[in-house]
Write an enzyme that holds these catalytic residues in place. Structure first.
Site, PDB file in Angstrom:
ATOM      1  N   HIS A  48       0.653  -0.264 -10.421  1.00  0.00           N
ATOM      2  CA  HIS A  48      -0.207  -1.122  -9.599  1.00  0.00           C
ATOM      3  C   HIS A  48      -0.550  -2.425 -10.332  1.00  0.00           C
ATOM      4  O   HIS A  48      -1.719  -2.742 -10.561  1.00  0.00           O
ATOM      5  CB  HIS A  48      -1.489  -0.386  -9.214  1.00  0.00           C
ATOM      6  CG  HIS A  48      -2.120  -0.949  -7.955  1.00  0.00           C
ATOM      7  ND1 HIS A  48      -2.742  -0.161  -7.018  1.00  0.00           N
ATOM      8  CD2 HIS A  48      -2.214  -2.225  -7.487  1.00  0.00           C
ATOM      9  CE1 HIS A  48      -3.200  -0.923  -6.030  1.00  0.00           C
ATOM     10  NE2 HIS A  48      -2.883  -2.188  -6.301  1.00  0.00           N
TER      11      HIS A  48
ATOM     12  N   ARG B  76       0.854  -1.193   0.000  1.00  0.00           N
ATOM     13  CA  ARG B  76       0.000   0.000   0.000  1.00  0.00           C
ATOM     14  C   ARG B  76       0.886   1.239   0.000  1.00  0.00           C
ATOM     15  O   ARG B  76       1.870   1.313   0.743  1.00  0.00           O
ATOM     16  CB  ARG B  76      -0.922   0.011   1.231  1.00  0.00           C
ATOM     17  CG  ARG B  76      -2.047  -1.032   1.169  1.00  0.00           C
ATOM     18  CD  ARG B  76      -3.048  -0.677   0.082  1.00  0.00           C
ATOM     19  NE  ARG B  76      -4.137  -1.641  -0.038  1.00  0.00           N
ATOM     20  CZ  ARG B  76      -4.169  -2.621  -0.920  1.00  0.00           C
ATOM     21  NH1 ARG B  76      -3.138  -2.802  -1.736  1.00  0.00           N
ATOM     22  NH2 ARG B  76      -5.214  -3.414  -1.003  1.00  0.00           N
TER      23      ARG B  76
END
Length: 309
Positions: A272, A224
């Site tokens: 991502h 994250r």
């Protein structure tokens, strides 16, 4: 008939409708799957944090909300969500993460970037250490962290893992707690971040903790974005405390074009992609959880609201 509401636009309905129906059939479930079902008739909700559904109050008969993503930080604090919430852990997601982490670990361990930057005809031998001499630390020993730790151990790296609570994994040095974190950081020539995002983990890697790493350490973050304080990481890269960083997740996504990570010579930006949910394998997990719900069995990967994951 079991009523299952597909309540998200990302991942797309077109990508998931057929795999979900196939998984329901394989599990022997008679399911009415739709994007439009009256709230009081919904038995299960297939969900992702990009859904327009934010008020779960009308879903009085819903037995569980089944998230298609591993991350639940965007929904776990929703006070209208009183139904059981399950996060996504599936074989495809796990294997994708293992391959990304192993690939970039080997890339940095073998210093492949060094050779890519020197394709100019000069002969400059640079021999990396063996894996056994390159200690790696993984912060986060959930399903993904555990799988990555085992894979790196199989490649010959000495692996230390840290988690908030005590864990035991064969071949892995497992630490926990504040003192354990300091010890885990102190040996990490390569640091992999696979922690969930909670109040306790936000900004975990600040200037003081970056300073606890061995000088010249490498950071991989497929976990994250807010686990790292961006400004502290840039300062550590500029000073040489951190040699390189490969980042797959960010505080704002897509990463803004003006963000200094893009131009920094020691940062690799990935969009991502470390571990995407695969429709075929994720659908099998959804079907199994619905089967469990109908059989009165415990759900897989049920979120602990107090812990946030």
């Amino acid at each position: 008939m079991i009523n299952v509401l597909y309540a998200t636009t990302a991942p797309a309905w077109a990508d998931y409708e057929t795999p979900l129906r196939r998984a329901f059939d394989a599990a022997g479930l008679q399911v009415h799957l739709s994007q439009d079902i009256a709230p009081e008739k919904v038995d299960y909700i297939v969900y992702s944090p990009k859904s327009a559904l934010t008020d779960f109050t009308p879903y009085t008969n819903t037995k569980a909300v089944l998230n298609l993503w591993a991350g639940v930080e965007a929904i776990v604090g929703n006070t209208t969500l009183t139904q059981p919430l399950c996060r996504m852990v599936d074989h495809g997601l796990e294997r994708g993460m293992v391959e990304w982490v192993a690939g970039h670990t080997l890339r940095h361990h073998l210093d492949i970037d060094y050779f890519l930057a020197r394709q100019s005809g000069s002969w400059e031998p640079m021999v990396p250490p063996l894996a056994q001499d390159r200690p790696i630390t993984i912060l986060g020993l959930g399903e993904l962290g555990r799988a990555c730790a085992k894979a790196l151990h199989q490649l010959g790296f000495p692996v230390t893992g840290w988690s908030r609570t005590e864990k035991q994994i064969d071949g892995i040095t497992c630490l926990h707690g504040t003192e354990g974190l300091e010890q885990a950081l102190s040996s990490a020539q390569i640091l992999v971040l696979l922690l969930p995002l909670t109040e306790e983990t936000t900004d975990l890697l600040d200037a003081s903790r970056l300073a606890q790493l061995p000088k010249g350490a490498t950071i991989l973050n497929p976990g994250r974005g807010p686990l790292i304080v961006d400004e502290a990481l840039i300062a550590a890269l500029d000073s040489g405390q951190i040699s390189r960083a490969t980042l797959d997740v960010f505080r704002a996504e897509p990463l803004p074009a003006a963000h200094p990570f893009w131009a920094h010579p020691r940062v690799t930006v990935c969009p991502h992609i470390a571990s995407e949910t695969r429709a075929s394998t994720a659908s099998e997990v959804i079907a199994e959880n619905i089967r469990r719900g109908e059989a009165g069995e415990d759900f897989l990967f049920r979120v602990d609201r107090a812990r946030g994951y």
